[in-house]
Design an enzyme around this catalytic site. Structure first.
Site, PDB file in Angstrom:
ATOM      1  N   HIS A  37       0.821  -1.215   0.000  1.00 23.73           N
ATOM      2  CA  HIS A  37       0.000   0.000   0.000  1.00 23.73           C
ATOM      3  C   HIS A  37       0.857   1.268   0.000  1.00 23.73           C
ATOM      4  O   HIS A  37       0.371   2.328  -0.373  1.00 23.73           O
ATOM      5  CB  HIS A  37      -1.066  -0.020   1.110  1.00 23.73           C
ATOM      6  CG  HIS A  37      -0.613   0.381   2.473  1.00 23.73           C
ATOM      7  ND1 HIS A  37      -0.390  -0.514   3.495  1.00 23.73           N
ATOM      8  CD2 HIS A  37      -0.366   1.605   2.996  1.00 23.73           C
ATOM      9  CE1 HIS A  37      -0.024   0.146   4.578  1.00 23.73           C
ATOM     10  NE2 HIS A  37       0.002   1.434   4.310  1.00 23.73           N
ATOM     11  N   ASP A  87      -0.184  -7.596   1.675  1.00 25.07           N
ATOM     12  CA  ASP A  87       0.307  -6.208   1.631  1.00 25.07           C
ATOM     13  C   ASP A  87       1.834  -6.144   1.705  1.00 25.07           C
ATOM     14  O   ASP A  87       2.405  -5.795   2.733  1.00 25.07           O
ATOM     15  CB  ASP A  87      -0.333  -5.425   2.793  1.00 25.07           C
ATOM     16  CG  ASP A  87      -0.074  -3.934   2.699  1.00 25.07           C
ATOM     17  OD1 ASP A  87       0.397  -3.463   1.649  1.00 25.07           O
ATOM     18  OD2 ASP A  87      -0.346  -3.230   3.706  1.00 25.07           O
ATOM     19  N   SER A  92       4.170   2.146   8.261  1.00 21.79           N
ATOM     20  CA  SER A  92       3.802   1.084   7.317  1.00 21.79           C
ATOM     21  C   SER A  92       4.999   0.581   6.539  1.00 21.79           C
ATOM     22  O   SER A  92       5.842   1.363   6.098  1.00 21.79           O
ATOM     23  CB  SER A  92       2.750   1.586   6.330  1.00 21.79           C
ATOM     24  OG  SER A  92       1.493   1.601   6.947  1.00 21.79           O
TER      25      SER A  92
HETATM   26  C1  4AZ Z   1      -1.347   3.264   8.663  1.00 24.20           C
HETATM   27  O1  4AZ Z   1      -2.274   4.004   8.422  1.00 24.20           O
HETATM   28  C2  4AZ Z   1      -1.411   2.445   9.889  1.00 24.20           C
HETATM   29  N1  4AZ Z   1      -2.023   0.751  14.494  1.00 24.20           N
HETATM   30  C3  4AZ Z   1      -0.378   1.579  10.191  1.00 24.20           C
HETATM   31  C4  4AZ Z   1      -0.458   0.808  11.324  1.00 24.20           C
HETATM   32  C5  4AZ Z   1      -1.534   0.909  12.145  1.00 24.20           C
HETATM   33  C6  4AZ Z   1      -2.563   1.765  11.863  1.00 24.20           C
HETATM   34  C7  4AZ Z   1      -2.492   2.536  10.718  1.00 24.20           C
HETATM   35  C8  4AZ Z   1      -1.588   0.048  13.369  1.00 24.20           C
HETATM   36  O2  4AZ Z   1      -0.376   3.199   7.927  1.00 24.20           O
END
Ligand code: 4AZ
Length: 287
Positions: free
Chosen positions: A83, A136, A233
């Protein structure tokens, strides 16, 4: 609400807002101290396989263009989240983002520590489903190799590192509060691997998303407080010294009963036909 599409749309907007509001960043000392969420500062030498993905053209230079995390699994191979490679995030297909780089060996994004390495190839898992967020992950091939001691081994299916209750550590330069407070310096947080049953209860489907045990893994704390968040992420979740997850999604950050959801690394290995013999030079099933 944690639908992947909404999240991907939100990220660059939030980063842009932070960039425009630098003078206000220091107005939230409580948030900055409290906590990746619930974490602590860590030097990249303790986690040299943790890298930042950067495009200053797209995300501005206030945090060296950092927009996602990644993890080196071979000298020229970095894993990240699929993503993170979306056109909604990058504004264009990744091969058209001319200043797309991996930043390695740098704790403070604004220092000149470590190296910024160009990306030779981006391979997004064709099985990635942006609706469910299954699969992902993406593979970046670097133009120049990292040192062999800056790579981490992946944890294969059946490894005890996946057992519920195992202590794990997540690393990143992401939001420390859930309110868009992105950091300059690498942080880590201790969490615990959760059972698939518990995670299925947390994310049964509907507005908060669906946990799919084949391709996902959950980690967090029952009481919340420690978690990955936006901007983390693609970064690593490490247990028993091996990579078990890539930061993927979750409902909010650090909420009780809403653990972080990670791409299950054993599934990445299976997809890439990665068996350890190819780990030294990064050759994998897609080459
Ligand atoms: C994000 O939006 C995201 N709490 C990544 C991890 C988590 C929530 C959102 C986990 O990239």
């Amino acid at each position: 609400m944690r639908h992947p599409i909404a999240r991907a749309l939100a990220r660059p907007l939030i980063l842009a807002a932070v960039a425009a509001a630098i003078p206000l960043a220091s107005a939230a000392p409580v948030a900055a101290d409290s906590i990746v969420v619930g974490g602590f500062p860590v030097d990249v030498s303790k986690a040299p396989w943790t890298v930042a993905l950067s495009s200053r053209d797209r995300f501005g230079g206030t945090r060296a263009g950092q927009f996602c995390g990644g993890v080196a699994v071979a000298p020229t191979t970095v894993l990240t989240a699929a993503h993170c490679m979306g056109e909604d995030v990058l504004g264009a297909p990744p091969e058209q983002v001319s200043d797309f780089r991996v930043i390695a060996g740098r704790t403070d994004l604004l220092s000149d520590q470590g190296a910024e390495i160009a990306i030779r190839e981006v391979w997004v898992n064709p099985g990635y489903d942006p609706q469910s967020n299954a699969g992902d992950f993406a593979v970046l091939t670097l133009a120049e190799p990292l040192p062999q001691d800056a790579v981490i081994a992946m944890s294969a299916a059946g490894d005890p590192a996946y057992e519920p209750g195992t202590r794990a550590t997540v690393y990143g330069w992401g939001d420390v509060t859930g309110g868009g407070d992105y950091v300059r310096r690498l942080r880590a947080a201790y969490v615990h691997v959760m059972s698939d049953a518990r995670c299925g209860e947390a994310y049964p489907g509907g507005g908060d998303g669906t946990f799919l045990a084949d391709s996902m893994l959950c980690a967090g704390e029952e009481r919340g407080g420690r978690d990955a968040c936006q901007g983390d992420s693609g970064g690593p979740l490490v247990a028993r010294g091996k990579l078990v997850g890539l930061v993927s999604w979750g409902s909010g950050c650090g909420r009780a009963g809403q653990p972080g959801v990670y791409t299950r690394v054993s599934e990445v290995m299976r997809t890439l036909d990665w068996d350890g013999r190819n780990a030294a030079d990064g050759r994998h099933g897609t080459a």
